[in-house]
Motif scaffolding. Structure first.
Motif, PDB file in Angstrom:
ATOM      1  N   GLY A  17       5.278  -9.436  -2.264  1.00 40.46           N
ATOM      2  CA  GLY A  17       6.022  -8.291  -2.822  1.00 40.46           C
ATOM      3  C   GLY A  17       5.079  -7.198  -3.295  1.00 40.46           C
ATOM      4  O   GLY A  17       5.299  -6.014  -3.049  1.00 40.46           O
ATOM      5  N   GLY A  18       4.013  -7.611  -3.982  1.00 38.95           N
ATOM      6  CA  GLY A  18       3.024  -6.639  -4.460  1.00 38.95           C
ATOM      7  C   GLY A  18       2.341  -5.931  -3.307  1.00 38.95           C
ATOM      8  O   GLY A  18       2.099  -4.722  -3.359  1.00 38.95           O
ATOM      9  N   VAL A  71       3.555  -5.434  -0.225  1.00 38.08           N
ATOM     10  CA  VAL A  71       4.521  -4.519   0.405  1.00 38.08           C
ATOM     11  C   VAL A  71       4.674  -3.264  -0.447  1.00 38.08           C
ATOM     12  O   VAL A  71       4.662  -2.138   0.068  1.00 38.08           O
ATOM     13  N   ASN A  72       4.798  -3.446  -1.764  1.00 38.38           N
ATOM     14  CA  ASN A  72       4.920  -2.317  -2.689  1.00 38.38           C
ATOM     15  C   ASN A  72       3.705  -1.397  -2.565  1.00 38.38           C
ATOM     16  O   ASN A  72       3.826  -0.170  -2.524  1.00 38.38           O
ATOM     17  N   SER A  73       2.527  -1.987  -2.499  1.00 38.37           N
ATOM     18  CA  SER A  73       1.299  -1.211  -2.409  1.00 38.37           C
ATOM     19  C   SER A  73       1.240  -0.412  -1.104  1.00 38.37           C
ATOM     20  O   SER A  73       0.875   0.756  -1.103  1.00 38.37           O
ATOM     21  N   VAL A 129       3.792   0.541   0.852  1.00 38.73           N
ATOM     22  CA  VAL A 129       4.817   1.591   0.848  1.00 38.73           C
ATOM     23  C   VAL A 129       4.401   2.741  -0.061  1.00 38.73           C
ATOM     24  O   VAL A 129       4.481   3.918   0.313  1.00 38.73           O
ATOM     25  N   SER A 130       3.915   2.410  -1.247  1.00 45.82           N
ATOM     26  CA  SER A 130       3.492   3.420  -2.206  1.00 45.82           C
ATOM     27  C   SER A 130       2.298   4.214  -1.668  1.00 45.82           C
ATOM     28  O   SER A 130       2.262   5.440  -1.739  1.00 45.82           O
ATOM     29  N   GLY A 143      -3.463   1.778  -0.379  1.00 46.67           N
ATOM     30  CA  GLY A 143      -2.200   1.046  -0.263  1.00 46.67           C
ATOM     31  C   GLY A 143      -2.334  -0.172   0.633  1.00 46.67           C
ATOM     32  O   GLY A 143      -1.840  -1.249   0.319  1.00 46.67           O
ATOM     33  N   LYS A 172      -1.781  -6.281  -5.361  1.00 46.14           N
ATOM     34  CA  LYS A 172      -1.518  -5.350  -6.445  1.00 46.14           C
ATOM     35  C   LYS A 172      -1.160  -3.991  -5.891  1.00 46.14           C
ATOM     36  O   LYS A 172      -1.593  -3.629  -4.803  1.00 46.14           O
ATOM     37  N   LYS A 173      -0.414  -3.220  -6.695  1.00 44.07           N
ATOM     38  CA  LYS A 173      -0.099  -1.851  -6.297  1.00 44.07           C
ATOM     39  C   LYS A 173      -1.403  -1.066  -6.324  1.00 44.07           C
ATOM     40  O   LYS A 173      -2.213  -1.229  -7.213  1.00 44.07           O
ATOM     41  N   LYS A 174      -1.577  -0.210  -5.362  1.00 44.43           N
ATOM     42  CA  LYS A 174      -2.840   0.529  -5.177  1.00 44.43           C
ATOM     43  C   LYS A 174      -3.442   1.078  -6.441  1.00 44.43           C
ATOM     44  O   LYS A 174      -2.983   1.532  -7.364  1.00 44.43           O
TER      45      LYS A 174
END
Length: 138
Positions: A15-16, A18-20, A22-23, A128, A136-138
């Motif tokens: 999840g982290g 994918v979030n990273s 996309v962000s 990202g 982790k998110k970027k």
């Protein structure tokens, strides 16, 4: 129960990541688009203002030269003709020079904005994608 915890941690990592991604991609595309937009604006402004200066210089120069010619012919004074032609020529040269300078400055500023925006965008995308490995998110 240990397996469930491991699965949850793995799911959180995915999840982290994918979030990273996309962000990072979103920020990167946004920065690149803004840079290109700002660059295009600078280029167009420089070209427009430069064209105006060139046209103004040509028009002003022609007017000064014509005025000198008329004054010279009307009075029979040849020096007024030469003075008018000299002033007109200087106005044309100044206008063309200023116009070219302005257009070049706008282009350089524009290309810098484009490269800065695209570079920043690529950096965001890279950060990202790095989130795939860290979770982790970027």
């Amino acid at each position: 129960q240990v397996q469930q915890m491991t699965d949850l941690v793995g799911l959180g990592h995915v999840g982290g990541a994918v979030n990273s991604i996309v962000s990072g991609v979103g920020d990167g595309v946004s920065n690149a688009v803004m840079g290109v937009g700002a660059g295009a604006s600078s280029i167009l402004k420089g070209a427009g203002k430069g064209s105006g200066q060139i046209i103004g210089g040509l028009g002003g120069g022609a007017a000064l030269a014509t005025k000198g010619l008329m004054a010279g012919f009307a009075s029979g004074d040849g020096s007024k003709i030469f003075s008018g032609l000299k002033d007109g020529g200087e106005s044309i040269v100044m206008g063309v020079g200023d116009g070219i300078d302005t257009a070049i400055t706008g282009s350089v500023t524009g290309f810098l904005n484009v490269s800065k925006g695209v570079g920043s965008g690529l950096k965001d995308i890279g950060m990202g994608l790095g989130g795939i490995f860290t979770g982790k998110k970027k």
